[in-house]
Design an enzyme around this catalytic site. Structure first.
Site, PDB file in Angstrom:
ATOM      1  N   GLU A 175      -0.543   5.583  13.335  1.00  0.00           N
ATOM      2  CA  GLU A 175      -0.162   6.720  12.508  1.00  0.00           C
ATOM      3  C   GLU A 175      -0.318   8.026  13.291  1.00  0.00           C
ATOM      4  O   GLU A 175       0.489   8.955  13.138  1.00  0.00           O
ATOM      5  CB  GLU A 175      -0.983   6.777  11.215  1.00  0.00           C
ATOM      6  CG  GLU A 175      -0.477   7.829  10.243  1.00  0.00           C
ATOM      7  CD  GLU A 175      -1.200   7.863   8.915  1.00  0.00           C
ATOM      8  OE1 GLU A 175      -0.733   8.600   8.021  1.00  0.00           O
ATOM      9  OE2 GLU A 175      -2.222   7.157   8.750  1.00  0.00           O
ATOM     10  N   PHE A 191       2.020  -3.212   4.015  1.00  0.00           N
ATOM     11  CA  PHE A 191       2.359  -4.502   4.616  1.00  0.00           C
ATOM     12  C   PHE A 191       3.838  -4.795   4.380  1.00  0.00           C
ATOM     13  O   PHE A 191       4.379  -4.524   3.312  1.00  0.00           O
ATOM     14  CB  PHE A 191       1.529  -5.618   3.980  1.00  0.00           C
ATOM     15  CG  PHE A 191       0.093  -5.680   4.450  1.00  0.00           C
ATOM     16  CD1 PHE A 191      -0.400  -4.841   5.427  1.00  0.00           C
ATOM     17  CD2 PHE A 191      -0.784  -6.609   3.895  1.00  0.00           C
ATOM     18  CE1 PHE A 191      -1.716  -4.909   5.850  1.00  0.00           C
ATOM     19  CE2 PHE A 191      -2.105  -6.693   4.308  1.00  0.00           C
ATOM     20  CZ  PHE A 191      -2.574  -5.849   5.290  1.00  0.00           C
ATOM     21  N   HIS A 213      -2.232   8.211   5.765  1.00  0.00           N
ATOM     22  CA  HIS A 213      -2.536   6.900   5.181  1.00  0.00           C
ATOM     23  C   HIS A 213      -3.968   6.533   5.562  1.00  0.00           C
ATOM     24  O   HIS A 213      -4.739   6.075   4.723  1.00  0.00           O
ATOM     25  CB  HIS A 213      -1.531   5.869   5.679  1.00  0.00           C
ATOM     26  CG  HIS A 213      -1.611   4.556   4.965  1.00  0.00           C
ATOM     27  ND1 HIS A 213      -1.511   4.459   3.591  1.00  0.00           N
ATOM     28  CD2 HIS A 213      -1.781   3.283   5.425  1.00  0.00           C
ATOM     29  CE1 HIS A 213      -1.608   3.177   3.241  1.00  0.00           C
ATOM     30  NE2 HIS A 213      -1.783   2.454   4.328  1.00  0.00           N
ATOM     31  N   HIS A 242      -9.620   2.303  -0.107  1.00  0.00           N
ATOM     32  CA  HIS A 242      -8.160   2.116  -0.136  1.00  0.00           C
ATOM     33  C   HIS A 242      -7.764   1.570  -1.501  1.00  0.00           C
ATOM     34  O   HIS A 242      -8.052   0.416  -1.823  1.00  0.00           O
ATOM     35  CB  HIS A 242      -7.756   1.156   0.980  1.00  0.00           C
ATOM     36  CG  HIS A 242      -6.287   1.075   1.197  1.00  0.00           C
ATOM     37  ND1 HIS A 242      -5.359   1.665   0.360  1.00  0.00           N
ATOM     38  CD2 HIS A 242      -5.564   0.463   2.173  1.00  0.00           C
ATOM     39  CE1 HIS A 242      -4.138   1.415   0.809  1.00  0.00           C
ATOM     40  NE2 HIS A 242      -4.236   0.691   1.907  1.00  0.00           N
ATOM     41  N   CYS A 284       0.808  -1.221   0.000  1.00  0.00           N
ATOM     42  CA  CYS A 284       0.000   0.000   0.000  1.00  0.00           C
ATOM     43  C   CYS A 284       0.840   1.270   0.000  1.00  0.00           C
ATOM     44  O   CYS A 284       0.290   2.378  -0.032  1.00  0.00           O
ATOM     45  CB  CYS A 284      -0.943  -0.019   1.196  1.00  0.00           C
ATOM     46  SG  CYS A 284      -1.990  -1.490   1.212  1.00  0.00           S
ATOM     47  N   LYS A 333      -9.102   8.291   1.808  1.00  0.00           N
ATOM     48  CA  LYS A 333      -9.709   6.953   1.770  1.00  0.00           C
ATOM     49  C   LYS A 333     -11.120   6.941   2.348  1.00  0.00           C
ATOM     50  O   LYS A 333     -11.874   5.997   2.109  1.00  0.00           O
ATOM     51  CB  LYS A 333      -8.823   5.948   2.527  1.00  0.00           C
ATOM     52  CG  LYS A 333      -7.480   5.702   1.870  1.00  0.00           C
ATOM     53  CD  LYS A 333      -6.641   4.711   2.691  1.00  0.00           C
ATOM     54  CE  LYS A 333      -5.288   4.444   2.051  1.00  0.00           C
ATOM     55  NZ  LYS A 333      -4.372   5.604   2.133  1.00  0.00           N
TER      56      LYS A 333
END
Length: 412
Positions: A313, A398, A302, A339, A163, A334
């Site tokens: 975050e 990830f 994010h 996403h 991502c 998002k």
């Protein structure tokens, strides 16, 4: 000495609009592009919603024969690239093609191609597998197809960091121009993974929201957030050496100030709990830009709407900005488009550029009450008109991949 790098073209295919103007208008209106999945029957799936691209016709952007040899993620990437090139006004007859490159990544390539041909393999045997299976499914084919479509012969790379792909792709393009490997780079991400194996895989990981209310499924930083909503699309920008842009009289949207990249080295899916890895990426980007934390006006987070991401975050922003974390505006794109995985960083970078250009920070849709530990200003309620001089776009992937880019108002 490294060269200054500016943004001269924008292109986007998104769940709320298939060009930058409609996408940006949608963000300002808090338009949510999430709805029931229509690509396959979700009766046996816990996740029922996704943010699908609507009314996309590849023939609007490329030759039909070429389109047939591309999977959807490549088509989205070519379409966004065409928009960005046209927006930048690049005349390829006047350019050195070996100095114009591509850095457009995809997190996975085509899972649909895998699905289709694995079914053929099992039912009809290996001889019936599509001879173009491999060149259609591999993730670098978006970058390859973009170069073929537009005659771009320079550096051509496909960064794959889950991502964080889109952000790292733009960051690496920025570096390539800074140090003279290219004069111009098309950069960003593209993804189309709303398919049975994709949704099933993320559902089994308990990463997706199982909500059936489109307006309350992707709700970053909210106390009731329960996972992300899969989106799809592409965000591609034209980055250009400042001297090259000035020489051809290009419109300059903004300047890329700095880029930071780190790894948590902690867990395959969870960010580091203290936010240290993401914080260091932000700190590195700010330092690279020659700025101080207090210079940052806005962070496009994010902000996935998962419990861990949003909390960690938030901690990362506090670590990176100190007390100024409470004075900076934060939002999550998002919340409206879901996403976009490998394409997220590309589209969110465009959001930062438009926020600087128009002096507007969009709201985080779906956010009603901040969750425990989420105590910063996430632009709840309505968007805010304000001067934006410097912005940060964050992406976390990830594997522990962290990427941050500083975008700033261009000043001659």
């Amino acid at each position: 000495m490294s060269r200054r790098v500016v943004v001269t073209g924008l292109g986007a295919i998104t769940p709320i609009g298939n060009d930058v103007d409609s996408f940006w208008a949608g963000l300002k209106e808090k338009k949510v592009g999430i709805g029931p999945i229509t690509y396959f029957d979700t009766a046996d799936y816990k996740a029922k919603l996704a943010a699908q691209v609507k009314d996309f016709n590849p023939k609007d952007y490329m030759d039909p024969k070429a389109a047939r040899r591309m999977e959807l993620f490549s088509q989205y990437g070519v379409a966004a690239s065409k928009q960005a090139l046209e927006d930048a006004g690049l005349d390829m007859t006047k350019e050195e093609p070996y100095m114009i490159g591509v850095s457009v990544g995809s997190g996975i390539g085509s899972m649909q191609a895998f699905e289709r041909d694995h079914k053929k393999l099992l039912e009809k045997g290996p001889s019936r597998v599509n001879p173009l299976l491999v060149p259609m499914m591999i993730s670098n084919m978006a970058a390859g197809n973009i170069s073929i479509q537009f005659g771009l012969k320079g550096k051509n790379i496909n960064v794959v960091t889950a991502c964080a792909t889109g952000t790292h792709s733009i960051g690496e393009a920025f570096r390539a121009i800074q140090y003279g490997e290219a004069d111009v780079m098309l950069a960003g991400g593209t993804e189309a993974s709303i398919c049975p194996i994709g949704v099933a895989g993320f559902s089994s990981l308990t990463a997706l929201s199982f909500s059936q209310d489109p307006l309350h499924a992707s709700r970053p930083f909210d106390e009731n957030r329960d996972g992300f909503v899969m989106g799809e699309g592409s965000g591609v920008v034209v980055l250009e050496a400042l001297d090259h842009a000035l020489a051809r009289g290009a419109k300059i949207y903004a300047e890329v100030g700095g880029y930071g990249s780190t790894c948590d080295a902690y867990h395959i899916t969870s960010p580091a709990e203290d936010g240290s890895g993401a914080a260091r990426a932000m700190t590195n980007a700010i330092k690279d830009a020659g700025l101080k934390p207090e210079d940052i006006d806005y962070i496009n987070a994010h902000g996935t709407s998962t419990h861990h991401n949003d909390l960690f975050e938030t901690k990362a922003i506090k670590l990176a900005l100190g007390d100024h974390a409470y004075g900076v505006k934060i939002n999550s794109t998002k919340s409206m488009i879901g996403h976009l995985l490998g394409a997220a960083g590309g589209v969110e970078f465009i959001t930062c550029v438009k926020s600087i250009e128009e002096g507007f920070i969009h709201a985080t849709a779906g956010l009603e009450k901040e969750g425990e530990g989420c105590d910063l200003d996430y632009t709840k309620g309505e968007g805010v008109s304000m001067e934006v001089g410097c912005a940060i776009s964050n992406s976390l992937g990830f594997g522990g991949h962290n990427g941050s880019i500083v975008v700033k108002k261009y000043r001659p």
